[in-house]
Design a protein around this motif. Sequence first.
Motif, PDB file in Angstrom:
ATOM      1  N   ASP A   1       0.826  -1.160   0.172  1.00 60.77           N
ATOM      2  CA  ASP A   1       0.119  -0.203  -0.003  1.00 60.77           C
ATOM      3  C   ASP A   1       0.786   1.139  -0.088  1.00 60.77           C
ATOM      4  O   ASP A   1       0.453   2.426   0.267  1.00 60.77           O
ATOM      5  CB  ASP A   1      -0.895  -0.014   1.194  1.00 60.77           C
ATOM      6  N   ASP A   2       2.190   1.374  -0.250  1.00 61.42           N
ATOM      7  CA  ASP A   2       3.015   2.353  -0.150  1.00 61.42           C
ATOM      8  C   ASP A   2       3.573   2.414  -1.452  1.00 61.42           C
ATOM      9  O   ASP A   2       4.653   1.887  -1.847  1.00 61.42           O
ATOM     10  CB  ASP A   2       4.022   2.111   0.792  1.00 61.42           C
TER      11      ASP A   2
ATOM     12  N   ASP B   1       5.307   4.983  -2.848  1.00 63.77           N
ATOM     13  CA  ASP B   1       6.801   5.298  -2.979  1.00 63.77           C
ATOM     14  C   ASP B   1       7.671   4.187  -2.830  1.00 63.77           C
ATOM     15  O   ASP B   1       8.574   4.264  -3.674  1.00 63.77           O
ATOM     16  CB  ASP B   1       7.047   6.380  -1.884  1.00 63.77           C
ATOM     17  N   PHE B   2       7.450   3.379  -2.074  1.00 58.40           N
ATOM     18  CA  PHE B   2       8.071   2.073  -1.918  1.00 58.40           C
ATOM     19  C   PHE B   2       8.132   1.175  -3.011  1.00 58.40           C
ATOM     20  O   PHE B   2       9.171   0.808  -3.649  1.00 58.40           O
ATOM     21  CB  PHE B   2       7.956   1.379  -0.571  1.00 58.40           C
TER      22      PHE B   2
ATOM     23  N   MET C   1       1.844  -5.210   6.469  1.00 60.27           N
ATOM     24  CA  MET C   1       1.107  -3.989   7.238  1.00 60.27           C
ATOM     25  C   MET C   1       0.506  -3.346   6.263  1.00 60.27           C
ATOM     26  O   MET C   1       1.122  -2.294   5.569  1.00 60.27           O
ATOM     27  CB  MET C   1       2.071  -3.234   8.107  1.00 60.27           C
TER      28      MET C   1
ATOM     29  N   GLY D   1       8.618  -3.891   6.631  1.00 63.87           N
ATOM     30  CA  GLY D   1       9.295  -2.911   7.333  1.00 63.87           C
ATOM     31  C   GLY D   1       9.163  -3.398   9.039  1.00 63.87           C
ATOM     32  O   GLY D   1       9.626  -2.651   9.812  1.00 63.87           O
ATOM     33  N   ILE D   2       8.794  -4.493   9.258  1.00 63.63           N
ATOM     34  CA  ILE D   2       8.323  -4.564  10.645  1.00 63.63           C
ATOM     35  C   ILE D   2       8.509  -5.850  11.133  1.00 63.63           C
ATOM     36  O   ILE D   2       7.970  -6.559  11.963  1.00 63.63           O
ATOM     37  CB  ILE D   2       6.466  -4.695  10.785  1.00 63.63           C
TER      38      ILE D   2
ATOM     39  N   GLU E   1      10.282  -6.406  13.831  1.00 58.44           N
ATOM     40  CA  GLU E   1      10.220  -6.558  15.107  1.00 58.44           C
ATOM     41  C   GLU E   1       8.804  -7.069  15.542  1.00 58.44           C
ATOM     42  O   GLU E   1       8.531  -7.731  16.518  1.00 58.44           O
ATOM     43  CB  GLU E   1      10.549  -5.319  15.869  1.00 58.44           C
ATOM     44  N   GLN E   2       7.786  -6.163  14.938  1.00 51.17           N
ATOM     45  CA  GLN E   2       6.501  -6.559  14.977  1.00 51.17           C
ATOM     46  C   GLN E   2       5.973  -7.843  15.001  1.00 51.17           C
ATOM     47  O   GLN E   2       5.088  -8.364  15.514  1.00 51.17           O
ATOM     48  CB  GLN E   2       5.732  -5.413  14.565  1.00 51.17           C
TER      49      GLN E   2
ATOM     50  N   ALA F   1       7.213 -10.562  15.512  1.00 51.26           N
ATOM     51  CA  ALA F   1       7.732 -11.437  16.959  1.00 51.26           C
ATOM     52  C   ALA F   1       6.330 -11.571  17.598  1.00 51.26           C
ATOM     53  O   ALA F   1       6.161 -12.648  17.909  1.00 51.26           O
ATOM     54  CB  ALA F   1       8.812 -10.630  17.626  1.00 51.26           C
ATOM     55  N   TYR F   2       5.486 -10.410  17.632  1.00 53.69           N
ATOM     56  CA  TYR F   2       4.442 -10.809  18.404  1.00 53.69           C
ATOM     57  C   TYR F   2       3.171 -11.107  17.771  1.00 53.69           C
ATOM     58  O   TYR F   2       2.057 -11.454  18.276  1.00 53.69           O
ATOM     59  CB  TYR F   2       4.183  -9.710  19.799  1.00 53.69           C
TER      60      TYR F   2
ATOM     61  N   GLU G   1      13.602  -7.514   4.609  1.00 58.76           N
ATOM     62  CA  GLU G   1      13.225  -6.270   5.297  1.00 58.76           C
ATOM     63  C   GLU G   1      13.322  -5.079   4.415  1.00 58.76           C
ATOM     64  O   GLU G   1      14.398  -5.192   3.597  1.00 58.76           O
ATOM     65  CB  GLU G   1      14.140  -6.156   6.571  1.00 58.76           C
ATOM     66  N   LYS G   2      12.403  -4.220   4.587  1.00 59.84           N
ATOM     67  CA  LYS G   2      12.452  -2.863   3.727  1.00 59.84           C
ATOM     68  C   LYS G   2      13.515  -2.068   4.416  1.00 59.84           C
ATOM     69  O   LYS G   2      13.645  -2.085   5.688  1.00 59.84           O
ATOM     70  CB  LYS G   2      11.145  -2.217   3.847  1.00 59.84           C
ATOM     71  N   PRO G   3      14.249  -1.251   3.825  1.00 67.10           N
ATOM     72  CA  PRO G   3      14.417  -1.045   2.341  1.00 67.10           C
ATOM     73  C   PRO G   3      15.305  -2.468   2.266  1.00 67.10           C
ATOM     74  O   PRO G   3      15.961  -2.983   2.734  1.00 67.10           O
ATOM     75  CB  PRO G   3      15.303  -0.072   2.287  1.00 67.10           C
TER      76      PRO G   3
ATOM     77  N   GLY H   1      12.223   4.664   4.722  1.00 64.86           N
ATOM     78  CA  GLY H   1      12.470   3.297   4.035  1.00 64.86           C
ATOM     79  C   GLY H   1      12.253   3.530   2.660  1.00 64.86           C
ATOM     80  O   GLY H   1      12.859   2.984   1.785  1.00 64.86           O
ATOM     81  N   ALA H   2      11.080   4.267   2.155  1.00 64.05           N
ATOM     82  CA  ALA H   2      10.694   4.291   0.779  1.00 64.05           C
ATOM     83  C   ALA H   2      12.147   5.245   0.169  1.00 64.05           C
ATOM     84  O   ALA H   2      12.394   4.974  -1.050  1.00 64.05           O
ATOM     85  CB  ALA H   2       9.625   4.941   0.756  1.00 64.05           C
TER      86      ALA H   2
ATOM     87  N   GLN I   1      14.936   3.083  -0.392  1.00 64.97           N
ATOM     88  CA  GLN I   1      14.420   2.295  -1.535  1.00 64.97           C
ATOM     89  C   GLN I   1      14.848   2.749  -2.877  1.00 64.97           C
ATOM     90  O   GLN I   1      15.313   2.155  -3.757  1.00 64.97           O
ATOM     91  CB  GLN I   1      13.116   1.498  -1.569  1.00 64.97           C
TER      92      GLN I   1
ATOM     93  N   PHE J   1      18.354   3.352  -3.377  1.00 67.44           N
ATOM     94  CA  PHE J   1      18.681   2.007  -4.143  1.00 67.44           C
ATOM     95  C   PHE J   1      18.598   1.781  -5.496  1.00 67.44           C
ATOM     96  O   PHE J   1      19.359   1.704  -6.488  1.00 67.44           O
ATOM     97  CB  PHE J   1      18.359   0.843  -3.302  1.00 67.44           C
TER      98      PHE J   1
END
Lengths: 139, 384
Positions: free
Chosen positions: A12-13, A15-16, A57, A87-88, A90-91, A93-94, A113-115, B157-158, B161, B164
């Motif tokens: 959903d991002d 830009d990424f 996410m 990008g998550i 850590e999250q 984990a739970y 993992e991002k990036p 992060g974007a 990216q 990169f």
Amino acid sequence: MSKGKRLLIIDDDPDFVEGILSILETAGYEVETAYNPKDGFDALESKQYDLLLLDIMMGRGAEGVMIARKMRKDPKLREMPVLIITGIREQIAYLFPGQPMHPHFVEVDELVEKPVEPDFLLERVSALIKAAEDRKAKG
Amino acid sequence: MGEAKSKILIIDDEEVVLDSCTQILEGGPYHVATAMDGTFGLELVQEFQPDVVFVDLKMPGIQGFEVLDRIHSFDPTIVAIVITGYATVSSAVEAIKKGAYDFLPKPFTPDEFRVITRRGLERRKLVQETTALRREREMLREHFAAIVSHELKSPIGAVQQNLFSLEYELSDLLTEDQSSRIERMKSSINDLLELIRTWLRVITTDADIKKLRESFQPLSVESMISKAVESVETHANRKDIDLVVSLESPLKPVYGDEITLVEALVNLMSNAIKYSRMGSQIFVNAEEKENEILITVADRGVGISEEDLPFIFGDFYVGELSPDTERGSGLGLAITRRIVEAHGGSISVDSALGKGSTFVIRLPAMNTERHNEPAQDEGVLANS
């Protein structure tokens, strides 16, 4: 290797997505994008892809997980390799106690993992596609 | 909420007390319930959920003190006031020690009863507000982590990216100078992402660990140390620092979460490297003492001054005497302490300025014989 291979990105991002889309296209992949889980799943059901790049996410929570779970139940989509890009770490984990680093959403998946560095991304994508083809060849 | 009537429960074996108290409060903004003994009173505490409870200390059946205890274990925010027929100071003091808010000596006037009821209700309101605020703070803490994660980490992060991908697509066209500028941008953004990650760790460690505790498992100390050493090796090599590891064998396993414990060890080792001079040594030891596993990380670096020692495990402490320009977030030791304590362990330090520091993590050792069949245990250890 990448010639004629079709990939789908669900994230959903925008830009990424642009940042990985251009890497994959430069490397010769045919790439389609979906910016929400619903469009993403519709595309998965109606078209044929060699690999899915999936964000976790999205929307109201870990909606990427829902997609992965639906895929596991679908006889046609179950074999498709999935590269989870998130990008998550850590999250997670739970979300999945006991499998903190590498939750196996579907049988054939992997998590980065991002990036993500271009060379690493391309290497993982081609390795996953190759592994899926080998599995198919073996029957 | 302001409209709602307050709920008062009176537990007393004298019917006349119950009647007169009910009468005194009649017409006010109260719901009054009464009970003639402790057993029935406690039932009402659960059903009626009172704001304030009056408890007679001297009753047949369950004693007043016991009733007090049970009210508090049911809901510590209920305000309890004791009624003492034999108004001795000692029983009132004891009741207050047991968590009663106040006491009312018999006989009392209607006014005295009204005043103490009102004060009890004010107290109740305060307690409830405090609880609500505390809960809100906890939620904010957890949500803040999610917000920071999404709103700050995602766009950065974007950006990374896209750097990169630009570098990748333009690799044939970029001049050396342009490439090096892109490298610098990538490296700054990476530092920024690391910093956000560390802050997030601090904010979420407590909540995280509570959740992780559900999936604690037996862990091999040897394997955790070698993982930690592996992850700091490059840093050590860069400074020509020798990591000398010596482990007692065999070592009992510990019970915990591997990722966070390895993180704790990595934090100590990276600090040791950071505050050591080029070409020096760092000693990592593990041994068992009195059913505890002691993991020691000792350096011969710059050390910590006596004035600073009490603060090093707090948030945002940064050693000032780093021999090179490395600078930390000041959160590593704070996170390490949280992780170790969440595992029922402790961390301590011994340091002298100019001589170096020795950090010791103590974790409860697991008695393997008592747990599972040996075969299964080994399997778990081999995996971890």
